[in-house]
Design a protein around this motif. Structure first.
Motif, PDB file in Angstrom:
ATOM      1  N   LEU A  28       0.831  -1.212   0.000  1.00  0.00           N
ATOM      2  CA  LEU A  28       0.000   0.000   0.000  1.00  0.00           C
ATOM      3  C   LEU A  28       0.864   1.260   0.000  1.00  0.00           C
ATOM      4  O   LEU A  28       0.600   2.218  -0.725  1.00  0.00           O
ATOM      5  CB  LEU A  28      -0.913   0.004   1.227  1.00  0.00           C
ATOM      6  CG  LEU A  28      -2.170  -0.853   1.128  1.00  0.00           C
ATOM      7  CD1 LEU A  28      -2.800  -1.036   2.491  1.00  0.00           C
ATOM      8  CD2 LEU A  28      -3.159  -0.179   0.187  1.00  0.00           C
TER       9      LEU A  28
ATOM     10  N   SER B  67      -8.719  -6.438   2.778  1.00  0.00           N
ATOM     11  CA  SER B  67      -8.330  -6.321   1.373  1.00  0.00           C
ATOM     12  C   SER B  67      -9.252  -7.141   0.485  1.00  0.00           C
ATOM     13  O   SER B  67      -9.604  -6.709  -0.617  1.00  0.00           O
ATOM     14  CB  SER B  67      -6.881  -6.772   1.182  1.00  0.00           C
ATOM     15  OG  SER B  67      -6.031  -5.837   1.790  1.00  0.00           O
ATOM     16  N   TYR B 216      -8.141   2.822   1.014  1.00  0.00           N
ATOM     17  CA  TYR B 216      -8.275   2.518  -0.418  1.00  0.00           C
ATOM     18  C   TYR B 216      -9.024   3.624  -1.165  1.00  0.00           C
ATOM     19  O   TYR B 216      -8.707   3.907  -2.317  1.00  0.00           O
ATOM     20  CB  TYR B 216      -8.992   1.177  -0.623  1.00  0.00           C
ATOM     21  CG  TYR B 216      -8.110  -0.037  -0.394  1.00  0.00           C
ATOM     22  CD1 TYR B 216      -6.935  -0.200  -1.120  1.00  0.00           C
ATOM     23  CD2 TYR B 216      -8.450  -1.011   0.531  1.00  0.00           C
ATOM     24  CE1 TYR B 216      -6.134  -1.305  -0.925  1.00  0.00           C
ATOM     25  CE2 TYR B 216      -7.642  -2.116   0.737  1.00  0.00           C
ATOM     26  CZ  TYR B 216      -6.491  -2.258   0.013  1.00  0.00           C
ATOM     27  OH  TYR B 216      -5.689  -3.348   0.214  1.00  0.00           O
TER      28      TYR B 216
END
Lengths: 66, 245
Positions: A28, B67, B216
């Motif tokens: 990430l 995720s 995200y």
């Protein structure tokens, strides 16, 4: 003297948990760094292109729609 | 005026910097990272260190599940944005779809990596070819990697947007296939669900999913901004070459 049976060895999952979390965060973080670097490069390119266009059309007009 | 035809779009959305929108992007990203680290804190200090079926290795679940669920979310968003693009032909929806796929592929990669590490810890092997969940996720990853390859292979923007939108709408069929893979194709190694019989486990699970969703979505906004800037740079380049400057 009676001997006590040794407990069965248990799997150590700490390294797996460490690697799973570490890899998730590293991916990430790298993705974010890559995107930020790409944003900076693209912005610099935009400024350069704008400057060129301004020099080509000092009055503010442009070539117009294609 | 369309960004594709405006030679000097000085006030366009792509140029407004990181601070535009309801929540500035820097704050959004920092909030996401803070929440992700807070998830680690909950895993380390709050949830029990072992679970009935999978033992200690279940702790990986708290990084694997966020995720996994978010890759499905972002592929779904990409499908919706692509359907919107096909219906309305707005250039913004194409960029939202493309950036959602990029973030979804990242989340899917993390899902596969953390899942493989968990599989090694729990089952003693990194991969099981007979496991329907693993195989459907791998197929989904390949499908969306194909989407990115398709985008990279078409130069003409409108054609690229149209083809990619059709691809993303069709590829969305992967989402129910992955989600219901165990029910539809039979159970192998993959647990239907980890036994979450304690409040702390359930809260940490959904807190983690929410935390990574925030992170995200920050990445999604950032990628969308970069794609918009790239498209604008191409439009300027095109305007310059047409003018001969």
């Amino acid at each position: 003297m009676a001997m006590e049976a040794a407990p069965a060895p248990r799997a150590d999952f700490q390294p797996h948990i460490f690697w799973a979390y570490g890899l998730a965060c590293a991916l990430l973080f790298l993705f974010m760094l890559w995107t930020l670097a790409q944003a900076r490069r693209t912005r610099a390119r935009l400024e350069y292109l704008e400057e060129r266009l301004r020099k080509a059309y000092p009055g503010g007009g442009g070539p117009g729609p294609a | 005026m369309n960004a594709m035809t405006d030679p000097v779009p000085s006030t366009s959305a792509a140029r407004r910097g990181l601070a535009s929108g309801l929540l500035p992007l820097e704050v959004h990203a920092l909030l996401g990272w803070g929440l992700a680290i807070a998830t680690l804190g909950l895993v380390g200090y709050w949830v029990p260190s072992a679970e009935k079926v999978l033992g200690e290795s279940y702790l990986i679940f708290f990084f694997h599940f966020p995720s996994a669920i978010n890759c499905l979310n972002f592929f779904f968003f990409a499908g919706v944005a692509s359907a919107w693009h096909l219906a309305r032909r707005t250039s913004g929806s194409d960029l939202w779809a493309a950036s959602a796929v990029e973030v979804g592929v990242l989340a899917c990669t993390i899902t596969l990596v953390t899942g493989s590490i968990w599989a090694k810890a729990a089952w003693g092997m990194f991969w099981d070819m007979a496991d329907p969940r693993l195989m459907t996720v791998a197929i989904m990853w390949l499908t969306y990697a194909g989407y990115l390859a398709l985008r990279a292979s078409i130069d003409e923007p409108e054609k690229r947007a149209r083809f990619s939108a059709v691809f993303a709408v069709v590829a969305a069929v992967n989402i129910p296939l992955v989600y219901f893979s165990i029910q539809w194709f039979g159970k192998s190694h993959h647990p239907m669900q980890v036994v979450m019989d304690e409040r702390s486990m359930v809260i940490t699970r959904w807190f983690g999913a929410g935390a990574f969703f925030v992170l995200y979505t920050a990445l999604w906004r950032l990628r969308r901004r970069v794609l918009a800037c790239e498209r604008e740079a191409l439009a300027l380049q095109d305007a310059l070459s047409r003018s001969g400057a």
